[in-house]
Design a protein around this motif. Structure first.
Motif, short mmCIF file in Angstrom:
data_model
loop_
_atom_site.label_atom_id
_atom_site.label_comp_id
_atom_site.label_asym_id
_atom_site.label_seq_id
_atom_site.Cartn_x
_atom_site.Cartn_y
_atom_site.Cartn_z
N SER A 96 33.39 12.84 -17.28
CA SER A 96 33.14 13.53 -16.02
C SER A 96 31.67 13.40 -15.61
N MET A 97 30.94 14.50 -15.48
CA MET A 97 29.54 14.41 -15.10
C MET A 97 28.72 13.64 -16.13
N GLY A 98 29.20 13.63 -17.38
CA GLY A 98 28.54 12.81 -18.40
C GLY A 98 28.56 11.34 -18.04
N SER A 99 29.62 10.91 -17.31
CA SER A 99 29.68 9.51 -16.88
C SER A 99 28.62 9.22 -15.81
N LEU A 100 28.36 10.20 -14.92
CA LEU A 100 27.33 10.01 -13.90
C LEU A 100 25.97 9.86 -14.56
N GLN A 101 25.72 10.66 -15.59
CA GLN A 101 24.47 10.52 -16.33
C GLN A 101 24.39 9.17 -17.03
N ALA A 102 25.54 8.71 -17.54
CA ALA A 102 25.58 7.42 -18.25
C ALA A 102 25.23 6.26 -17.32
N TRP A 103 25.77 6.29 -16.09
CA TRP A 103 25.45 5.23 -15.14
C TRP A 103 23.95 5.20 -14.85
N HIS A 104 23.34 6.38 -14.65
CA HIS A 104 21.90 6.43 -14.43
C HIS A 104 21.14 5.94 -15.66
N PHE A 105 21.59 6.38 -16.83
CA PHE A 105 20.95 6.02 -18.09
C PHE A 105 20.90 4.50 -18.23
N MET A 106 22.05 3.86 -18.01
CA MET A 106 22.13 2.40 -18.14
C MET A 106 21.35 1.70 -17.04
N ALA A 107 21.48 2.18 -15.79
CA ALA A 107 20.86 1.49 -14.65
C ALA A 107 19.34 1.49 -14.73
N HIS A 108 18.76 2.56 -15.27
CA HIS A 108 17.31 2.65 -15.33
C HIS A 108 16.71 1.82 -16.46
N ASP A 109 17.52 1.40 -17.40
CA ASP A 109 17.03 0.56 -18.50
C ASP A 109 18.22 -0.22 -19.05
N THR A 110 18.54 -1.34 -18.41
CA THR A 110 19.79 -2.05 -18.73
C THR A 110 19.81 -2.63 -20.13
N SER A 111 18.66 -2.79 -20.77
CA SER A 111 18.62 -3.35 -22.12
C SER A 111 18.77 -2.30 -23.21
N PHE A 112 18.80 -1.02 -22.82
CA PHE A 112 18.79 0.06 -23.82
C PHE A 112 20.18 0.36 -24.37
N VAL A 113 21.23 -0.08 -23.68
CA VAL A 113 22.60 0.26 -24.05
C VAL A 113 23.44 -1.01 -24.16
N SER A 114 24.28 -1.08 -25.20
CA SER A 114 25.18 -2.23 -25.36
C SER A 114 26.55 -2.00 -24.76
N ARG A 115 27.11 -0.80 -24.98
CA ARG A 115 28.48 -0.52 -24.53
C ARG A 115 28.59 0.91 -24.03
N MET A 116 29.47 1.12 -23.05
CA MET A 116 29.69 2.47 -22.53
C MET A 116 31.19 2.78 -22.55
N VAL A 117 31.52 4.01 -22.93
CA VAL A 117 32.89 4.53 -22.89
C VAL A 117 32.86 5.77 -22.01
N LEU A 118 33.52 5.70 -20.85
CA LEU A 118 33.46 6.77 -19.85
C LEU A 118 34.86 7.32 -19.61
N ILE A 119 35.01 8.63 -19.74
CA ILE A 119 36.30 9.30 -19.58
C ILE A 119 36.31 10.06 -18.25
N VAL A 120 37.44 9.99 -17.53
CA VAL A 120 37.57 10.55 -16.17
C VAL A 120 36.24 10.42 -15.41
N PRO A 121 35.82 9.18 -15.19
CA PRO A 121 34.45 8.94 -14.71
C PRO A 121 34.32 8.86 -13.20
N GLY A 122 33.07 8.81 -12.77
CA GLY A 122 32.74 8.40 -11.42
C GLY A 122 32.36 6.93 -11.44
N GLY A 123 32.18 6.34 -10.26
CA GLY A 123 31.73 4.97 -10.16
C GLY A 123 30.24 4.90 -9.92
N LEU A 124 29.77 3.78 -9.39
CA LEU A 124 28.34 3.60 -9.13
C LEU A 124 27.90 4.31 -7.85
#
Length: 417
Positions: free
Chosen positions: A154-182
């Motif tokens: 849920s809102m954790g997915s929105l944070q995840a998109w920001h987390f990845m977008a601000h530093d694309t090399s910091f994360v290898s894989r994402m698992v998002l449940i009932v998520p939002g998009g970009l």
């Protein structure tokens, strides 16, 4: 399953970003939990799984808070996935789960050292860009230089998109449940604005400066209205006759004029709640949960978290990233990028068309952008009757097992699902 009692821990960040990067907060306490050790038996650092919190959630992702009559009490949302030998294996991974930045311990009721009074309305706002930076800084303070798996519901997915977008090399894989998009779905943006407006217009709110008032004088009416609307949309499947924007979009008049709805069907949440049958178990459970949420949720905590939702803009950061620029240039030069190493995290999204909070359309829209950026991406669709609340938090063991299997396949293979 992580069969241990887990207690929250804290760390302090100096000069944490706030007000969408335009300010800093002198000392911000970050609450988190850990599952499994940080290192292997031979002293090597384990790869890290980081879990970001959902709306009004907590750092408690796995394990339990206590034992009562030999039964586990307060089981974490992600517990079915985390533990020795589980999909997220605590024998091989270090798992760190975060509390929301705005929470019961860090909110406008906090005492301002300068005035010796609660911050109230002077408390800063924290955009999702601020939150993602705070989470990365906290991880780095915990000795984490890279995240292998980033998870959010849920809102954790929105944070995840920001987390990845601000530093694309910091994360290898994402698992998002009932998520939002970009991009934030217009429906959620409208609802969030309505909820923020209701909370700010409560006559007992006093601009946020209600912390010194007695409990019976603190705002209650708007809190109940917002939580009732929010939790209804979380628990019940999407209902196209339950309108979310009666004034701004003119959708009700248009639908009635084209006979898509009758005037009696153009309902608001207030009329829906008035018509609920309290004898139905699901309705009874819904109302009990709303009551519990009202009892344990602070008005300002709710408001400040909702304000952060309206700052959602990961595409701005992603469009400014090196990977986006590099791939755009290669595309313009007609250079084959098909075999280039991915520049962003591979992504698995578990979504449902019955979601009345985070529309599935922005989730499907992610696929094209992710493919352009070189990410391996998959959307797993829950059964069409599953609501936003289903996710991993469902009594249907068969469905949990199926989702676990999909996540395990995603994490353990480089082939397309």
């Amino acid at each position: 399953m992580y069969d241990q009692i887990v207690k929250p821990q804290t760390l302090v960040l100096d000069n944490a970003p706030c007000n969408d990067g335009k300010g800093t907060f002198p000392q911000l306490t970050v609450t988190y939990e850990e599952y499994g050790s940080a290192r292997t038996k031979d002293g090597r650092d384990k790869p890290v799984t980081a879990i970001l919190p959902f709306f009004l959630g907590s750092a408690h992702a796995a394990g339990h808070k206590a034992l009562k009559d030999n039964k586990r009490v307060g089981i974490g949302y992600w517990d079915a996935l985390i533990g020795p030998g589980e999909v997220i294996d605590t024998d091989t991974h270090r798992v760190i789960s975060f509390e929301p930045v705005i929470n019961d311990a860090f909110h406008p009721g906090l005492i301002n050292p300068a005035s010796k009074k609660p911050y109230g309305g002077a408390f800063p706002n924290f955009s999702l860009a601020d939150v993602s930076q705070i989470q990365r800084l906290a991880l780095k303070k915990l000795g984490v230089a890279h995240v292998d798996v980033l998870m959010g519901a849920s809102m954790g997915s929105l944070q995840a998109w920001h987390f990845m977008a601000h530093d694309t090399s910091f994360v290898s894989r994402m698992v998002l449940i009932v998520p939002g998009g970009l991009a934030l779905a217009e429906k959620l943006r409208v609802l969030t604005r309505q909820w923020v407006q209701k909370l700010e217009q409560d006559p007992d709110w006093h601009g946020g400066d209600y912390g010194t008032l007695p409990k019976d004088k603190q705002p209650k009416k708007a809190l109940l209205q917002v939580l009732a609307d929010f939790w209804y949309r979380v628990q019940f499947p999407v209902d196209h006759s339950l309108l979310y924007d009666l004034d701004d979009m003119g959708w009700a008049d248009m639908a009635v004029a084209h006979h898509a709805l009758s005037p009696d069907d153009a309902r608001s949440i207030d009329t829906v709640l008035a018509s609920l049958d309290d004898k139905q178990p699901k309705v009874k459970a819904y109302k009990q949960m709303v009551k519990l949420l009202c009892e344990r949720t602070d008005h300002n905590v709710l408001l400040w978290q909702l304000r952060s939702v309206l700052t959602y803009k990961p595409m701005a950061a992603l469009a400014a990233s090196d990977v986006f620029t590099r791939r755009t240039m290669k595309l313009d030069d007609m250079v084959d990028i098909a075999h280039e190493a991915p520049g962003v995290a591979d992504i698995l999204m578990v979504a449902t068309e019955a979601d009345d909070l985070l529309d599935i359309a922005p989730v499907d829209a992610v696929l094209g952008m992710a493919a352009f950026l070189g990410a391996r991406t998959c959307v797993v669709r829950l059964p069409p009757t599953y609501t936003h609340a289903a996710g991993l938090n469902t009594a249907n063991t068969e469905s949990i097992t199926a989702v676990k299997h999909q996540i395990a396949r995603f994490l353990n293979t480089q082939a397309s699902l």
